[in-house]
Design a protein around this motif. Structure first.
Motif, PDB file in Angstrom:
ATOM      1  N   LEU A   1      55.611  38.559  35.272  1.00 37.53           N
ATOM      2  CA  LEU A   1      55.238  38.805  33.879  1.00 37.53           C
ATOM      3  C   LEU A   1      56.173  38.083  32.915  1.00 37.53           C
ATOM      4  O   LEU A   1      55.724  37.462  31.939  1.00 37.53           O
ATOM      5  CB  LEU A   1      55.246  40.309  33.613  1.00 37.53           C
ATOM      6  N   SER A   2      57.474  38.144  33.160  1.00 38.70           N
ATOM      7  CA  SER A   2      58.431  37.495  32.253  1.00 38.70           C
ATOM      8  C   SER A   2      58.270  35.988  32.260  1.00 38.70           C
ATOM      9  O   SER A   2      58.419  35.329  31.213  1.00 38.70           O
ATOM     10  CB  SER A   2      59.854  37.870  32.665  1.00 38.70           C
ATOM     11  N   GLU A   3      57.942  35.411  33.407  1.00 34.82           N
ATOM     12  CA  GLU A   3      57.734  33.966  33.465  1.00 34.82           C
ATOM     13  C   GLU A   3      56.555  33.538  32.602  1.00 34.82           C
ATOM     14  O   GLU A   3      56.628  32.537  31.877  1.00 34.82           O
ATOM     15  CB  GLU A   3      57.508  33.544  34.921  1.00 34.82           C
TER      16      GLU A   3
ATOM     17  N   TRP B   1      46.740  43.106  38.769  1.00 32.91           N
ATOM     18  CA  TRP B   1      46.576  41.673  38.526  1.00 32.91           C
ATOM     19  C   TRP B   1      45.944  41.427  37.166  1.00 32.91           C
ATOM     20  O   TRP B   1      46.284  40.436  36.488  1.00 32.91           O
ATOM     21  CB  TRP B   1      45.696  41.056  39.621  1.00 32.91           C
ATOM     22  N   TRP B   2      45.060  42.300  36.749  1.00 32.92           N
ATOM     23  CA  TRP B   2      44.372  42.088  35.471  1.00 32.92           C
ATOM     24  C   TRP B   2      45.358  42.122  34.308  1.00 32.92           C
ATOM     25  O   TRP B   2      45.286  41.291  33.403  1.00 32.92           O
ATOM     26  CB  TRP B   2      43.291  43.142  35.280  1.00 32.92           C
ATOM     27  N   PHE B   3      46.273  43.067  34.328  1.00 30.51           N
ATOM     28  CA  PHE B   3      47.248  43.134  33.238  1.00 30.51           C
ATOM     29  C   PHE B   3      48.231  41.977  33.302  1.00 30.51           C
ATOM     30  O   PHE B   3      48.614  41.428  32.263  1.00 30.51           O
ATOM     31  CB  PHE B   3      48.000  44.462  33.295  1.00 30.51           C
ATOM     32  N   LEU B   4      48.657  41.587  34.493  1.00 28.80           N
ATOM     33  CA  LEU B   4      49.646  40.522  34.627  1.00 28.80           C
ATOM     34  C   LEU B   4      49.092  39.158  34.235  1.00 28.80           C
ATOM     35  O   LEU B   4      49.872  38.265  33.879  1.00 28.80           O
ATOM     36  CB  LEU B   4      50.158  40.466  36.070  1.00 28.80           C
TER      37      LEU B   4
ATOM     38  N   ASP C   1      40.274  50.250  50.341  1.00 29.49           N
ATOM     39  CA  ASP C   1      40.169  50.832  48.998  1.00 29.49           C
ATOM     40  C   ASP C   1      41.538  50.935  48.330  1.00 29.49           C
ATOM     41  O   ASP C   1      41.670  50.712  47.115  1.00 29.49           O
ATOM     42  CB  ASP C   1      39.529  52.216  49.081  1.00 29.49           C
ATOM     43  N   GLU C   2      42.551  51.274  49.104  1.00 26.15           N
ATOM     44  CA  GLU C   2      43.897  51.357  48.544  1.00 26.15           C
ATOM     45  C   GLU C   2      44.388  49.988  48.063  1.00 26.15           C
ATOM     46  O   GLU C   2      44.966  49.870  46.972  1.00 26.15           O
ATOM     47  CB  GLU C   2      44.850  51.927  49.595  1.00 26.15           C
ATOM     48  N   GLN C   3      44.157  48.944  48.841  1.00 29.04           N
ATOM     49  CA  GLN C   3      44.573  47.599  48.438  1.00 29.04           C
ATOM     50  C   GLN C   3      43.813  47.132  47.196  1.00 29.04           C
ATOM     51  O   GLN C   3      44.405  46.552  46.280  1.00 29.04           O
ATOM     52  CB  GLN C   3      44.362  46.629  49.588  1.00 29.04           C
ATOM     53  N   ASN C   4      42.515  47.376  47.159  1.00 28.98           N
ATOM     54  CA  ASN C   4      41.729  46.980  45.978  1.00 28.98           C
ATOM     55  C   ASN C   4      42.147  47.756  44.743  1.00 28.98           C
ATOM     56  O   ASN C   4      42.152  47.213  43.624  1.00 28.98           O
ATOM     57  CB  ASN C   4      40.243  47.197  46.248  1.00 28.98           C
ATOM     58  N   PHE C   5      42.527  49.020  44.922  1.00 24.67           N
ATOM     59  CA  PHE C   5      42.965  49.832  43.789  1.00 24.67           C
ATOM     60  C   PHE C   5      44.307  49.356  43.256  1.00 24.67           C
ATOM     61  O   PHE C   5      44.516  49.265  42.040  1.00 24.67           O
ATOM     62  CB  PHE C   5      43.039  51.295  44.213  1.00 24.67           C
ATOM     63  N   LEU C   6      45.237  49.044  44.156  1.00 25.49           N
ATOM     64  CA  LEU C   6      46.543  48.560  43.711  1.00 25.49           C
ATOM     65  C   LEU C   6      46.474  47.147  43.155  1.00 25.49           C
ATOM     66  O   LEU C   6      47.338  46.741  42.370  1.00 25.49           O
ATOM     67  CB  LEU C   6      47.536  48.610  44.874  1.00 25.49           C
ATOM     68  N   MET C   7      45.440  46.384  43.529  1.00 20.75           N
ATOM     69  CA  MET C   7      45.297  45.023  43.032  1.00 20.75           C
ATOM     70  C   MET C   7      44.859  44.985  41.571  1.00 20.75           C
ATOM     71  O   MET C   7      44.864  43.924  40.943  1.00 20.75           O
ATOM     72  CB  MET C   7      44.292  44.261  43.895  1.00 20.75           C
ATOM     73  N   LEU C   8      44.509  46.133  40.998  1.00 21.41           N
ATOM     74  CA  LEU C   8      44.093  46.155  39.595  1.00 21.41           C
ATOM     75  C   LEU C   8      45.210  45.727  38.654  1.00 21.41           C
ATOM     76  O   LEU C   8      44.933  45.336  37.512  1.00 21.41           O
ATOM     77  CB  LEU C   8      43.615  47.562  39.219  1.00 21.41           C
TER      78      LEU C   8
ATOM     79  N   TYR D   1      37.458  38.996  36.933  1.00 20.49           N
ATOM     80  CA  TYR D   1      38.410  39.566  37.896  1.00 20.49           C
ATOM     81  C   TYR D   1      37.999  39.264  39.339  1.00 20.49           C
ATOM     82  O   TYR D   1      38.832  38.868  40.163  1.00 20.49           O
ATOM     83  CB  TYR D   1      38.507  41.072  37.671  1.00 20.49           C
ATOM     84  N   LEU D   2      36.729  39.422  39.644  1.00 18.40           N
ATOM     85  CA  LEU D   2      36.267  39.193  41.012  1.00 18.40           C
ATOM     86  C   LEU D   2      36.327  37.717  41.386  1.00 18.40           C
ATOM     87  O   LEU D   2      36.748  37.358  42.497  1.00 18.40           O
ATOM     88  CB  LEU D   2      34.835  39.723  41.172  1.00 18.40           C
ATOM     89  N   SER D   3      35.905  36.837  40.464  1.00 20.62           N
ATOM     90  CA  SER D   3      35.915  35.407  40.768  1.00 20.62           C
ATOM     91  C   SER D   3      37.331  34.857  40.878  1.00 20.62           C
ATOM     92  O   SER D   3      37.608  33.976  41.700  1.00 20.62           O
ATOM     93  CB  SER D   3      35.138  34.644  39.693  1.00 20.62           C
TER      94      SER D   3
END
Length: 406
Positions: free
Chosen positions: A66-68, A247-250, A238-245, A318-320
């Motif tokens: 994020l800082s970069e 990415w959208w903010f970053l 499902d856990e990996q897809n949930f934690l991957m969210l 997000y998906l693409s």
């Protein structure tokens, strides 16, 4: 004759024995229950501590990314380099006519790229030396080269040069972007911290409930279902897809937040004079003004859009970007997790905690900047003249002195 006494004594002794046995059994049961409760509480505490450590490590691993991006997007260092380029002395113009074109080109390259200025000047200097050595025994060629060089200089002079910004304009940009980058760091770090804590705590809660249900589950018995919890368990996918969210903010959400912060900074900081000295109290009031302006512009209501891909266009992006399939990602369990985190982010408790985090980080920032923005020392002002001390001057009015002590 003593039969009755023996029967009564035997009954009393038997009753006492049975009572002691029952009390001992109850005491053992109470000790076992207390041990189970202590073990359960210790298990919960250990899981909670481990979850908090996981949150801390996850945040520390995501902050460099994020800082970069923030440093690259809000590049204050580039403005400082541009300001230093203005103060840099211009190269000497007393050069042979044939070197006009070669001297003109490095200077233009230096304007577009500050870091390549030194290498360009060195290359032009080597060209001058080589041309001087070649011109020693070749005067006709030098005259032709001089004529060609003068023609190239005239052609180059006719080309319009890109307009340079003034120092005041660059300082204004530095002022705006410095405040904006500081506030972007404060808000983005607060939101990223809360997002990671919510995600990992939701997953940790589900894992703990699964372990509790597993202790009471038997193949020959009906399945135990806790109140307010779905029967379906969270799979690894499902856990990996949930934690991957996150990415959208970053990669997307913080830029949407940046636009709101830049607007608030322009509104609050844009009118400040560059020559005016600011105290620590005025700096604190300025940050509070920007915070109030951001809350008036609806930054709290837009938090869910910063951390989650809401809407068909954002979901498609997000998906693409992550090369995911909607059928494999949006399972019933994932949809339930998404609804949970969205309800939490849109709650009033989340807004309160987020504002508290922003205020706490701002206070720490102001404490670190206290030495750089000292408070002005008040100058003593005397309403009445001092008593005369030089001979020959009139003595003070004693009536006024007496009235002050009456």
């Amino acid at each position: 004759r003593h039969q009755r006494k023996i029967v009564i004594g035997a009954g009393v002794v038997g009753g006492l024995y049975m009572s002691a046995k029952v009390l001992t059994q109850r005491l053992v049961e109470m000790q076992a229950t207390s041990a189970k409760e202590r073990a359960s509480k210790e298990n919960i505490r250990r899981r909670f501590d481990q979850n908090q450590r996981d949150c801390l490590f996850t945040i520390m691993s995501l902050l460099p990314e994020l800082s970069e991006q923030v440093l690259r997007e809000v590049d204050v260092e580039r403005l400082i380099a541009e300001l230093r380029a203005i103060h840099r002395p211009q190269p000497s113009r007393q050069k042979p006519a044939g070197d006009g074109a070669s001297a003109k080109k490095p200077r233009e390259e230096g304007e577009s790229n500050v870091w390549s200025n030194n290498s360009s000047n060195n290359d032009s200097g080597d060209g001058e030396k080589a041309q001087t050595n070649d011109d020693v025994g070749k005067k006709p060629q030098r005259e032709n080269g001089s004529a060609d060089g003068s023609a190239e200089v005239e052609t180059a002079d006719k080309e319009p040069e890109p307009p340079r910004r003034s120092k005041v304009e660059i300082w204004e940009d530095i002022k705006i972007q410095s405040f904006a980058r500081t506030l972007i760091a404060v808000y983005s770090e607060s939101l990223l911290t809360m997002l990671v804590h919510i995600q990992l705590n939701i997953v940790g809660r589900s894992t703990y409930l699964d372990s509790v249900v597993g202790k009471f589950f038997d193949d020959n018995e009906e399945r135990v279902v806790l109140e307010g919890r779905s029967e379906s368990q969270i799979s690894m996918t499902d856990e990996q897809n949930f934690l991957m969210l996150s990415w959208w903010f970053l990669n997307r959400g913080w830029r949407q937040m940046m636009s709101l912060i830049v607007d608030a900074v322009n509104h609050s900081v844009g009118q400040l004079s560059l020559k005016e000295r600011m105290s620590h109290r005025e700096l604190s009031a300025l940050f509070n003004t920007v915070h109030v302006k951001l809350r008036e512009n609806g930054i709290i209501q837009a938090l869910s859009g910063f951390v989650l891909p809401l809407g068909d266009a954002n979901v498609g992006d997000y998906l693409s970007s992550n090369k995911l399939s909607a059928d494999k990602v949006f399972t019933p369990v994932f949809a339930q997790l998404l609804d949970q985190i969205r309800d939490i982010i849109e709650s009033s408790d989340f807004a309160y905690v987020f504002n508290s985090c922003v205020d706490r980080l701002t206070a720490q920032l102001l404490d670190a900047l206290q030495e750089s923005f000292p408070e002005p020392v008040p100058v003593p002002v005397f309403n009445k003249p001092l008593p005369p001390t030089v001979e020959g001057e009139a003595a003070p009015n004693l009536d006024e002195v007496v009235k002050e002590f009456e």
